[in-house]
Design an enzyme around this catalytic site. Sequence first.
Site, PDB file in Angstrom:
ATOM      1  N   HIS B 288       0.945  -1.195  -0.102  1.00 11.15           N
ATOM      2  CA  HIS B 288      -0.121   0.070   0.001  1.00 11.15           C
ATOM      3  C   HIS B 288       0.885   1.332   0.238  1.00 11.15           C
ATOM      4  CE1 HIS B 288      -3.524   2.328   1.388  1.00 11.15           C
ATOM      5  NE2 HIS B 288      -2.944   3.119   1.849  1.00 11.15           N
ATOM      6  N   GLU B 289       1.983   1.344   0.957  1.00 11.05           N
ATOM      7  CA  GLU B 289       2.690   2.610   1.038  1.00 11.05           C
ATOM      8  C   GLU B 289       3.717   2.727  -0.188  1.00 11.05           C
ATOM      9  OE1 GLU B 289       1.886   4.669   3.265  1.00 11.05           O
ATOM     10  OE2 GLU B 289       0.611   3.214   4.546  1.00 11.05           O
ATOM     11  N   HIS B 292       1.796   4.545  -2.812  1.00 12.45           N
ATOM     12  CA  HIS B 292       1.999   6.072  -2.433  1.00 12.45           C
ATOM     13  C   HIS B 292       3.361   6.663  -3.058  1.00 12.45           C
ATOM     14  CE1 HIS B 292      -1.876   6.789  -0.489  1.00 12.45           C
ATOM     15  NE2 HIS B 292      -1.586   6.027   0.471  1.00 12.45           N
ATOM     16  N   GLU B 318      -4.655   7.935  -2.810  1.00  3.48           N
ATOM     17  CA  GLU B 318      -5.111   6.893  -2.225  1.00  3.48           C
ATOM     18  C   GLU B 318      -5.718   5.875  -3.302  1.00  3.48           C
ATOM     19  OE1 GLU B 318      -4.959   6.414   1.127  1.00  3.48           O
ATOM     20  OE2 GLU B 318      -6.098   4.526   1.255  1.00  3.48           O
TER      21      GLU B 318
END
Lengths: 525, 525
Positions: B288-289, B292, B318
Amino acid sequence: MFAPSLGIDETCTLFKIEMRSEITMNQHYQNLVQKLEEITHLNGVMSTLGWDQEVMMPAGASDARAKQIATLAGVIHERMTDPALGECLHELKEKDFAALGEMERCNIREALYSYELETKVSKRLVQELAELGSRGHSVWVTARQENKFADFAPVLKRFLQLKTEWAQCVSPDLEPYDANIDLFERGTTMNVITPIFERLKQELIPLIAAIQSHPVQPDTSFLQGRFALDKQEVLARKISQDMGFNIEQGRIDVSVHPFCGGSHPTDVRITTRYKDSNFVESLYSVIHETGHALYEQGRPHELGDLPATESLTMGIHESQSLFWERMIAQSKPFCAHYFETIRAAFPENLQSATVDSFYRAINTCKPDFIRVEADEVTYPLHVILRYEIEKGLFDGSMNVDDLPEIWNELMQKYLGIKPPTDTLGVLQDSHWSGGAFGYFPSYTLGAMYACQFYNTLLREQPGTGQNIATGNFVPIKNWLNEKIHRQGKLYTPQQLVERVTGEPLNPDYFVEYLKNKYSEIYRLA
Amino acid sequence: MFAPSLGIDETCTLFKIEMRSEITMNQHYQNLVQKLEEITHLNGVMSTLGWDQEVMMPAGASDARAKQIATLAGVIHERMTDPALGECLHELKEKDFAALGEMERCNIREALYSYELETKVSKRLVQELAELGSRGHSVWVTARQENKFADFAPVLKRFLQLKTEWAQCVSPDLEPYDANIDLFERGTTMNVITPIFERLKQELIPLIAAIQSHPVQPDTSFLQGRFALDKQEVLARKISQDMGFNIEQGRIDVSVHPFCGGSHPTDVRITTRYKDSNFVESLYSVIHETGHALYEQGRPHELGDLPATESLTMGIHESQSLFWERMIAQSKPFCAHYFETIRAAFPENLQSATVDSFYRAINTCKPDFIRVEADEVTYPLHVILRYEIEKGLFDGSMNVDDLPEIWNELMQKYLGIKPPTDTLGVLQDSHWSGGAFGYFPSYTLGAMYACQFYNTLLREQPGTGQNIATGNFVPIKNWLNEKIHRQGKLYTPQQLVERVTGEPLNPDYFVEYLKNKYSEIYRLA
């Protein structure tokens, strides 16, 4: 020693008739405190960026980081040269200065010193120095790699001109080289240093020669081999914390060059490097940096993030790291206390070593080319050589182009060896590439301060040897905290040394310490 | 898409008659660039401090760090509200705006937006919001610990008043709640969100109920057990770098809450936490990170450290993390590609698992109380519940004091469960304690954008499934780089979605994706 600055408010209450002017004074002072604390906070931010750059930053971020640092440096410069700060300082200095407390006066004095240092120099000169420092560093890196002093010489020449001009701006009453020394060791001039360094030469050159020619040389073979990095780290962390390093307000990390940084006395960060071929180097560099760290952690920061609570000078800072590294950790009782712990970490390597052989092995004296790797006996001669060259360059008795030859001659004269290349000689240090003339003496001033402080501690706490032998470092740390760390910038280094030891800087302690210690280790007559 | 801004100089050369005014324009613009880049650099410094605080800073330094951050925030605020910046911006905006290139116009537009946001609000209101945010956070921490909503209610009431007043200052043309949403998802209003969220409720509530009542439930037993932290870290680092995370311009560390930070596109730092009882959580949080991080590393920073090169909105950010976490890493081909690698890391635990059982196990759907732990099917309902409450609070149809009851009723209605305590209910999120109303919708907007983007990618690159199955993430990353990351702030989120996918935000893709995927996993009719 320090007291919270309540003096003014009490005066107001007691002498109502003077209240109006007192309040004004107090308001001026509060205004100053706010400005100075903001500068301190921004400097703390800058230090965090510096630490991050050395320890954490990914390599690819260097351009972006340089821009961030340049912008922040600009902000700090603006704040430090803010005319409103200057007015506030002059107002406080000229009116009722005497009515203020010792700490308030110190903050004003120190802030005024910094303000004038920043504002007396023209923007043109500031920029030229910054540009030359930046370019000079990369010129030096290449020149050193390629062993080409001639490529670095023009930078050095230009720096000499600029730093002479700079000295005439900031301290027209001082000799230019003294003005440069003043930046690192305030109030100490060639008049003080030269005779002391002459004395050291007189004593140390024959001592080193005697050590070298003596048939008995310590066995250091058990310090060679492989030493697991994780064991080294556990050992270094243990000893650092035993010494009193507060890990709740600090960190220990790894970087290319060991240093002590951090953003505040509650955020003190030391680094080291671990080599699997040499555990003594990393262990003693952690001890050295812990000495610096204890100074920072011991500052009286509860009195505000203000100049008076800052560390004093480079020489006094170095005295604290060398105090722990040499006076404490290279001593026999320290070796006695930690020998079994160290042997347990590296049982195979140290199988046949003893406390005594370990003590002798970590205290060998051997002339070599590189200053940063020098032992405590030869180190001062590396410094004196550089001091004499800097002095000669500033007074015109030496020329930049002759430096390689002068360097090698002095190495031969002082240490009996001649560097085979300039890379191992005149090009080895980074200081001159950034224009930091006058920095080198503080290493040896620090060593002498450390020895003189230690002598006083022994007098005041005769059980110190026993404390070290039992790992009880608390009384030692407390003594340094009280006598030195908590004094901040309240006194000059000269005043501090005299207050702590009862006399001015006296090289006898250092000379006697080295002579006694090494005569015993090398079984000299 | 972007081109270096040469337009003006060329104009000067071609139309000499207009040169004088063009040069002036160019000077104004260069002046602006310098001011904006300095603000960007200082924001980068602030981000480094934030990262350091979460990842490195010793606990004892928190007071000093708070002061450093406050001082730096003051400096940044000064720069952002500098009247000279405002004049420069208005000058550029009012004269010859149309003659500038797309990127220059974007920089001016965005800088003006920020400038007005900072200057339209009175200092009194800014300070009151900052103070309430600081106090509100600690009130919330205690209220949550002690399960006492009543203690937190006054903070929430005051924030509602202040954020309504704030909204009237910054965007008098918008409904107050819309003005708050605008801060996180510019240009998106309740008019757009409400019907989309109604649609989601209509589709997801019955889907979740069907999943819950179905007898076939995936076996997740092999995800329980002990998973060595060092193996987890190696695995997470490998997959992050496989995805394209450039470790030369970034870092992966450990912190209490995973986040993506760093100071610049060349210095992007993600964090995670490793629990030995759950490797899926840390692995998917790294993925997830990394999503980003790829956005940040993909920004067109070679065009300057300027607003136009920044990431667009919270929702679009997001969309990038969820694109990789859900669309890619929770897909069957991804599981197929990595299953043996994962099993090799934890051979005992995953002995009897298969690609299919692993895929089903990491895609379970189960209503629970905590939003941050929710799966992709139930997550939107957590968000919708919060959105409806925020909307109700701002339009006056709900009262703060009734929130615990309203919360629990909606949980029952949407997810069929009722939190046993307010700690597990209305008090669980930190957002409201800092006054961040309007943030929650961006999580689900991001999820829908991600799905719509993925659908377009599949259309444009039909071999995507095969690419994932062979670990070839380059075409996927390149597509996101080109279509989204390198667009910076050039378009609104609405324009961007339409440019990339050919249509406005359309929840159908998300609904269809969830229905198809979970019907198959749960073998629904």
